[in-house]
Design a protein around this motif. Structure first.
Motif: not given
Length: 126
Positions: A15-39
């Protein structure tokens, strides 16, 4: 009795190992500061940072590609792609969803062009 205690300890550690997993915003590619698809993504245990990266091509100075996600490498880099110089600046942080991301809809032509650039660029980001 001993098996129950051992199983309980392993469960608590899990449980502690799972709780420590970091969650981040992801964008494989963005152009001119805008993300095409984020998750949002759960980072691997070796990826201790969220990042936002921007690559600026020296020739144009204004065309920039970006990405974000999980990383263990927060180093900035410089290099060349097809003879054009570029610099990549990474900003890292260590809390959940600290690397804000925004999505935008682009035309099919813009998305295709960006995907082509991204396929060349992605091998240099990581």
């Amino acid at each position: 009795m001993m098996n129950r205690i051992l199983l309980g300890v392993i469960t608590v550690i899990g449980f502690f190992t799972l709780a420590e997993a970091l969650t981040c915003n992801s964008c494989k590619v963005g152009i001119l500061g805008k993300c095409l698809y984020s998750s949002q993504v759960a980072c691997a245990s070796s990826e201790i940072n969220c990042y936002t990266a921007s690559a600026v091509f020296n020739v144009t100075g204004f065309l920039s590609l970006s990405s974000s996600g999980c990383t263990s490498n927060c180093n900035n880099t410089v290099g060349t792609i097809l003879g054009a110089g570029y610099s990549i600046t990474k900003t890292c942080c260590i809390t959940d969803l600290c690397n804000g991301a925004s999505a935008v809809q682009l035309s099919t032509t813009a998305a295709f062009s960006t995907a082509l650039l991204a396929s060349i660029w992605s091998s240099y980001m990581l």
